[in-house]
Write a protein that holds these residues in place. Structure first.
Motif, mmCIF file in Angstrom:
data_model
loop_
_atom_site.group_PDB
_atom_site.id
_atom_site.type_symbol
_atom_site.label_atom_id
_atom_site.label_comp_id
_atom_site.label_asym_id
_atom_site.label_seq_id
_atom_site.Cartn_x
_atom_site.Cartn_y
_atom_site.Cartn_z
ATOM 1 N N ASN A 71 -15.285 8.081 -4.527
ATOM 2 C CA ASN A 71 -15.549 6.766 -3.361
ATOM 3 C C ASN A 71 -14.619 5.894 -5.200
ATOM 4 O O ASN A 71 -15.315 5.502 -6.106
ATOM 5 N N TYR A 94 -9.926 0.986 -1.699
ATOM 6 C CA TYR A 94 -10.260 0.564 -0.074
ATOM 7 C C TYR A 94 -9.423 1.900 0.478
ATOM 8 O O TYR A 94 -10.216 3.151 -0.365
ATOM 9 N N GLU A 95 -8.171 1.348 1.454
ATOM 10 C CA GLU A 95 -8.212 2.603 2.379
ATOM 11 C C GLU A 95 -7.714 4.164 0.794
ATOM 12 O O GLU A 95 -6.596 4.092 0.528
ATOM 13 N N VAL A 96 -8.055 5.234 1.321
ATOM 14 C CA VAL A 96 -6.878 6.379 1.097
ATOM 15 C C VAL A 96 -5.627 6.678 2.596
ATOM 16 O O VAL A 96 -5.855 6.988 3.231
ATOM 17 N N HIS A 131 -4.213 4.813 -2.544
ATOM 18 C CA HIS A 131 -5.397 4.361 -1.930
ATOM 19 C C HIS A 131 -4.188 2.698 -1.964
ATOM 20 O O HIS A 131 -3.350 2.607 -2.983
ATOM 21 N N LYS A 132 -5.031 2.192 -0.847
ATOM 22 C CA LYS A 132 -4.322 0.627 -0.810
ATOM 23 C C LYS A 132 -4.332 -0.503 -1.655
ATOM 24 O O LYS A 132 -2.996 -0.656 -1.833
ATOM 25 N N GLY A 192 -12.306 4.516 2.363
ATOM 26 C CA GLY A 192 -12.761 4.898 1.134
ATOM 27 C C GLY A 192 -12.665 5.890 0.261
ATOM 28 O O GLY A 192 -12.781 5.615 -1.080
ATOM 29 N N LYS A 209 0.885 -1.223 -0.108
ATOM 30 C CA LYS A 209 0.156 -0.189 -0.244
ATOM 31 C C LYS A 209 0.915 1.416 0.078
ATOM 32 O O LYS A 209 2.489 0.857 0.787
#
Length: 459
Positions: A410, A414-416, A434-435, A393, A156
């Protein structure tokens, strides 16, 4: 109007009802779906594909505050041949109360949204509104305004920096390496990948044609400097006793700031052989990010695990000012201006971002709505917008004058972890790390975020 009545009579506006995917052999394909909530209620939504093996199903759910727009990017996997028929999606939506939103967890949000709609349907089937969308496959498209670089081969993204003149992005990958990408080429070109050390953060020093990078893991606390024309190692030094979390390059002087999990901030002068010019002490937890004041580079700010923001002068080892108000770790910050006034925006594990007036040294606005930590913030240098990215996200776009929410993005990645902007004479980009991918999004000449393919949709 009661919640149950609202659920049965009010709906989201959905556009378009036909998703047009460009067929590109074995490549990731993306299209945007716009969800507009014109009501005074919060809406939950969930998108379900009739052909789940054909699409990525990450993050196809969320909630939309009143009077706001949510842009959901739907991604189709690359295929050898275009699909021989149309696919269908069903989008479910229903009014959601603030209490119901609290039941949505950070780790298992997909299951929680599924359970929410099952529970609402069980109580009243008419409370869930369902719309069928068609997926159509195209063989040609003139323009693609959103590019996604998948991170399937990389860990990531932890940090990101943009070169001020070259069309380059540098990304550091969690306890792994760093990469340089050319964001102007299509598809984006991997210019260089530096392996062998666990780099947690990396930045450009354009004046010297250098990259400065900080390490974590087994080799924690070291700074490495590379010439990005020759890729020769210029310097390495032991800088901290723990992982280096953030680096900041002075805009004019030969200084680099480094921050660490060891609670300290160090000032290094490369003109004097990378000797430490000052040690800044005062935080009582890990320092997560540092940034020079763009209007006065003798000043910088830091945020910390100890829930505080500190303002420092380069000539003093003690901070000038401490700002407190977040209820959990403060992860990120950025400076921005509004007229003659200067502000800070900070993001925290308490799921909020705060706006700090640097004239009154007070918090003037708390930006709420994310459902997980706010991991990155960024002010746009050209537009009156600030952006917040979260582990939920999503990226939220806020007006930096009114501080009203203007939109939610979006990308289902996944995670920002990182947000950056790049503006040259002809190139305007917003980069979102992002991830699972790096997003490169255009800003048009009128200052709008271009977020959807050849249709030129903007928000």
């Amino acid at each position: 109007m009661s919640q149950e009545t609202a659920r049965s009579t009010e709906h989201l506006a959905i556009h378009p009802l036909e998703l047009r995917f460009l067929f590109e052999q074995n490549n990731l394909i993306t299209w945007a779906l716009y969800l507009r909530n014109n009501t005074d209620h919060r809406f939950a939504f969930r998108l379900v594909s009739g052909s789940p093996d054909r699409y990525y199903d990450k993050g196809l759910y969320g909630n939309i505050p009143p009077k706001s727009t949510y842009t959901l990017f739907v991604r189709m996997r690359g295929w050898q041949q275009p699909a021989p028929h149309k696919d269908e999606f069903v989008i479910q939506s229903s009014v959601m109360s603030d209490e119901e939103l609290k039941d949505i967890g950070q780790v298992r949000a997909d299951i929680d949204y599924c359970n929410f709609f099952s529970d609402v349907k069980e109580k009243n089937a008419h409370s869930v509104h369902e719309v069928t969308l068609q997926a159509v496959f195209e063989l040609q498209r003139e323009i693609i305004n959103v590019e996604i670089i998948p991170m399937e081969k990389f860990t990531k993204i932890f940090s990101m920096d943009v070169h001020p003149t070259k069309p380059w992005i540098i990304t550091s990958h969690f306890e792994s390496h760093f990469c340089i990408w050319n964001y102007q080429t299509k598809p984006q070109e991997l210019v260089h990948e530096q392996k062998g050390l666990p780099f947690l953060t990396a930045s450009f020093i354009e004046r010297e044609q250098w990259i400065v990078a900080g390490t974590a893991g087994d080799r924690k606390g070291w700074i490495y400097v590379y010439n990005y024309d020759t890729w020769e190692e210029v310097k390495n030094l032991k800088a901290h006793n723990a992982s280096i979390t953030s680096l900041a390059v002075h805009p004019t002087k030969t200084y680099v700031l480094s921050a660490s999990h060891d609670y300290d901030i160090e000032l290094w002068d490369w003109k004097k052989g990378w000797k430490s010019a000052q040690t800044f002490k005062g935080h009582k937890g890990s320092v997560y990010q540092i940034a020079f004041n763009p209007k006065d580079a003798t000043i910088f700010a830091s945020v910390s695990q100890d829930k505080t923001i500190k303002i420092w002068s380069l000539d003093s080892p003690r901070s000038n000012l401490t700002l407190a108000g977040h209820t959990s770790k403060v992860r990120c910050l950025d400076y921005f201006s509004r007229g003659d006034k200067q502000f800070l925006i900070t993001g925290s594990d308490d799921k909020t971002a705060k706006i700090w007036d640097l004239q009154t040294n007070s918090c003037i606005k708390t930006l709420e709505g994310h459902t997980s930590r706010v991991s990155t913030v960024c002010s746009h240098p050209m537009l009156p917008k600030v952006m917040t990215g979260s582990w939920d996200g999503t990226v939220r776009l806020w007006n930096s004058t009114t501080f009203m929410l203007e939109g939610i993005l979006n990308f289902s990645l996944y995670e920002v972890h990182a947000l950056r902007c790049s503006i040259t004479e002809d190139l305007r980009r917003v980069m979102i790390g992002h991830k699972d991918g790096l997003v490169i999004m255009e800003v048009d000449h009128e200052g709008n975020f271009v977020v959807a393919g050849s249709r030129g949709n903007t928000i």
